[in-house]
Design a protein around this motif. Structure first.
Motif, PDB file in Angstrom:
ATOM      1  N   TYR A  31       2.353  -3.883   3.854  1.00 32.21           N
ATOM      2  CA  TYR A  31       2.910  -2.941   2.934  1.00 32.21           C
ATOM      3  C   TYR A  31       3.492  -1.755   3.684  1.00 32.21           C
ATOM      4  CZ  TYR A  31       3.489   0.687  -0.328  1.00 32.21           C
ATOM      5  OH  TYR A  31       4.083   1.621  -1.294  1.00 32.21           O
ATOM      6  N   GLU A  67      -2.864  -2.723  -7.209  1.00 33.22           N
ATOM      7  CA  GLU A  67      -1.572  -2.381  -7.542  1.00 33.22           C
ATOM      8  C   GLU A  67      -0.929  -3.238  -8.736  1.00 33.22           C
ATOM      9  OE1 GLU A  67       2.257  -3.265  -5.587  1.00 33.22           O
ATOM     10  OE2 GLU A  67       0.824  -3.666  -3.793  1.00 33.22           O
ATOM     11  N   LYS A 101      -1.799   3.189   0.873  1.00 39.43           N
ATOM     12  CA  LYS A 101      -2.557   1.936   1.094  1.00 39.43           C
ATOM     13  C   LYS A 101      -4.299   2.347   0.682  1.00 39.43           C
ATOM     14  CE  LYS A 101      -1.429   0.494   5.199  1.00 39.43           C
ATOM     15  NZ  LYS A 101      -0.943  -0.242   6.233  1.00 39.43           N
ATOM     16  N   THR A 117       4.694   0.334  -9.424  1.00 43.63           N
ATOM     17  CA  THR A 117       3.896  -0.906  -9.412  1.00 43.63           C
ATOM     18  C   THR A 117       3.961  -1.437 -10.572  1.00 43.63           C
ATOM     19  OG1 THR A 117       1.825   0.285  -9.743  1.00 43.63           O
ATOM     20  CG2 THR A 117       2.541   0.111  -7.543  1.00 43.63           C
ATOM     21  N   HIS A 160       6.714   1.556   2.661  1.00 48.86           N
ATOM     22  CA  HIS A 160       7.695   2.111   1.811  1.00 48.86           C
ATOM     23  C   HIS A 160       8.293   3.112   2.397  1.00 48.86           C
ATOM     24  CE1 HIS A 160       4.594   5.077   0.603  1.00 48.86           C
ATOM     25  NE2 HIS A 160       5.546   5.905   0.569  1.00 48.86           N
ATOM     26  N   GLN A 216      -6.164  -4.291  -2.304  1.00 49.54           N
ATOM     27  CA  GLN A 216      -4.998  -3.843  -2.211  1.00 49.54           C
ATOM     28  C   GLN A 216      -4.241  -4.354  -3.500  1.00 49.54           C
ATOM     29  OE1 GLN A 216      -2.964  -1.751  -0.155  1.00 49.54           O
ATOM     30  NE2 GLN A 216      -5.585  -1.321   0.343  1.00 49.54           N
ATOM     31  N   ILE A 275      -1.573  -7.892   2.040  1.00 52.31           N
ATOM     32  CA  ILE A 275      -0.728  -7.018   1.293  1.00 52.31           C
ATOM     33  C   ILE A 275      -1.154  -5.764   2.287  1.00 52.31           C
ATOM     34  CG2 ILE A 275      -0.538  -5.591  -0.615  1.00 52.31           C
ATOM     35  CD1 ILE A 275      -1.715  -7.738  -2.504  1.00 52.31           C
ATOM     36  N   ARG A 297       0.652   3.342  -5.570  1.00 53.26           N
ATOM     37  CA  ARG A 297       1.478   3.488  -4.362  1.00 53.26           C
ATOM     38  C   ARG A 297       1.921   4.923  -4.018  1.00 53.26           C
ATOM     39  NH1 ARG A 297      -1.409  -0.046  -1.457  1.00 53.26           N
ATOM     40  NH2 ARG A 297      -1.110  -2.502  -2.157  1.00 53.26           N
TER      41      ARG A 297
END
Length: 532
Positions: free
Chosen positions: A212, A153, A474, A500, A214, A150, A208, A456
């Motif tokens: 994670y 990013e 992800k 990112t 968003h 991960q 992460i 992302r």
């Protein structure tokens, strides 16, 4: 010599058996060690023709790796597959040979630093030059282990390449120390540190991964999978006939909430006249479909051709029409967006398949091989590209799609160009039917997951024969449609507006490596050969 041959075989098999989508990636952390031991033994010995032996063993290693992991290329063209396997193996073996030469002049640590930066510089070259073939760049090797990486990013795939190389060097130096000291305590210490160097990055990645999230707008999308054989059918069916298939597949899933319908690369494969498309029956039919579904945005692959007689318009990628004097044409592998707005957005594929869609180094090679290109079911002309990464904006202005076409999805920094230009989700339209039921289409899908992590951005992937899929930010495959199955797949993806670190910085690890490699190279160049 037999032992060294076995070492070379072992390295090749470890690299191959560690590769996605079938492999065990832990093997990549030790795959170079047997080859490095063989090189070290030759360098320390009194045998003649050391350089030739190092190159030969290295070449054997990399032929095994390339052959096992990319032999599926033979289904498209046996010459092209042979060229990719044997030439790429030779380039990789040359890296080990250069390392061998400079290890005679440098200390162990400096020579290994040179090897790491040399390899990373080579991978960067494979992303940039006209013979680019980054399929086996080491960082791609973790594409099935998304919970491990991960942190891509922040680093992109070069972070994975660096991780693999450093672990191999750690083990190699540990073997040399053990040969010198023969200590069980040393083995335990090295094993614990080796495990830590693997587990700590994985632990960071898991943190992460589990934390994670968003926020963004929800997109309701449909990806089409027509399952057309490109060798026998795809290039023999008219665009108008394909429009019927487009509507047939779309209608199985479309609703009043559908935002995007996405069709694969060159779905409309009959080359449409670029200058006449606005007034074409094909465009009229697609616009009529949008009129019936005013919220929808149609994103599809299409082949365009632009004929002209003006010699001043000729560029390097222009093709000559030999049957008619003073006639040239630009051939485009494109994606278009049609919605309720008046204009049609167009993007032209710009990372091309070597020998199939472009002719590398024409000034040098054309006098030797003529106009010969690999034939992939009708795709034999030079494709015309563009410098700018276009972004397609939906009719409501909320959704901005990156129209990534096929092979472009293998290039991490290239894909970040779409995101920097405003893309808040990614689409990948591709035709992976050339390689039948092999690792080719599986690896291509798997590499797409790396782009999701790096940027992302969630992905809607439409493939002619599969595997079509929805991938979250992800790298998880949320939904997919199996290979060699006709149908449509409906799903939801979420937009993301944040950039990112990798999107902002790109392949900075590679650029730093090139600088260090050149610096160490110059040290070795001006230093006298070390006594062995």
């Amino acid at each position: 010599m037999v032992n060294r041959l076995l070492f070379a075989l072992a390295s090749g098999l470890l690299l191959a058996l560690g590769w996605p989508t079938y492999g065990v990636p832990l093997l990549l952390f030790v795959a170079f060690v047997p080859l490095l031991i063989a090189e070290h033994q030759i360098r320390q010995s009194n045998v003649k023709r050391k350089a030739l032996k190092v190159f030969g063993l290295s070449y054997l290693t990399f032929v095994i790796w390339n052959l096992i992991t990319t032999s599926w290329l033979r289904y498209a063209d046996i010459f092209g597959a042979s060229f990719a396997v044997f030439v790429n193996s030779a380039l990789m073996a040359t890296l080990i040979l250069v390392y061998h030469k400079y290890a005679k002049r440098l200390s162990l640590n400096r020579s290994l630093l040179f090897l790491v930066t040399l390899w990373i510089s080579f991978e960067k070259l494979h992303l940039e030059w006209e013979f680019c073939w980054p399929w086996l760049n080491l960082g791609n090797g973790f594409s099935e282990q998304i919970t491990w990486i991960q942190w891509y990013e922040y680093t992109g795939t070069f972070g994975g390449t660096l991780w693999i190389l450093l672990l191999n060097i750690f083990v190699f130096k540990g073997v040399l120390k053990y040969q010198d000291r023969k200590s069980k305590t040393l083995i335990k210490s090295l094993a614990l540190r080796f495990a830590a160097f693997i587990l700590i990055p994985i632990g960071i990645s898991l943190i992460i991964f589990n934390n994670y999230n968003h926020e963004g707008e929800t997109i309701n999308a449909i990806v089409l999978q027509p399952n057309i054989d490109p060798y026998s059918d795809k290039y023999n069916i008219s665009n108008l006939k394909f429009s019927e298939l487009f509507f047939e597949l779309s209608n199985t899933k479309i609703t009043d909430t559908t935002d995007f319908v996405i069709a694969p690369e060159t779905f409309f494969a009959e080359s449409a006249r670029l200058t006449e498309f606005d007034n074409s029956l094909l465009k009229s039919r697609l616009k009529r479909y949008v009129y019936d579904h005013p919220k929808v945005n149609l994103l599809t692959g299409i082949s365009f051709i632009d004929w002209f007689h003006d010699k001043s318009k000729i560029r390097e990628e222009t093709n000559t029409y030999k049957l008619r004097p003073n006639t040239w044409y630009d051939d485009y592998n494109s994606a278009i967006l049609i919605n309720s707005s008046d204009s049609v957005a167009q993007y032209n594929k710009s990372k091309l398949v070597v020998g199939v869609e472009n002719f590398p180094y024409q000034s040098i090679l054309k006098p030797i091989v003529g106009d010969a290109l690999i034939d992939l079911g009708g795709t034999v002309a030079m494709k015309t590209t563009q410098d700018y990464r276009s972004v397609f904006t939906s009719s409501n202005g909320k959704f901005k799609a990156a129209p990534i076409i096929c092979y472009e999805s293998v290039y991490g920094e290239f894909v970040t160009g779409y995101v920097r230009n405003g893309a808040n989700f990614l689409t990948i339209v591709t035709n992976d039917a050339w390689w039948n039921e092999t690792q080719g289409h599986k690896q291509h899908l798997s590499y797409s997951r790396l782009r999701a992590i790096e940027t992302r951005r969630e992905i809607a992937r439409s493939a002619n024969t599969g595997i079509s899929a929805f991938i979250n930010a992800k790298g998880e495959i949320i939904k997919s449609l199996n290979y060699n199955k006709k149908g449509a797949l409906a799903g939801q993806i979420t937009t993301n507006e944040k950039l990112t670190f990798y999107v902002k910085a790109g392949d900075y690890i590679a650029r730093i490596s090139v600088f260090i490699m050149l610096f160490v190279f110059l040290i070795g160049f001006f230093r006298k050969k070390r006594q062995t």
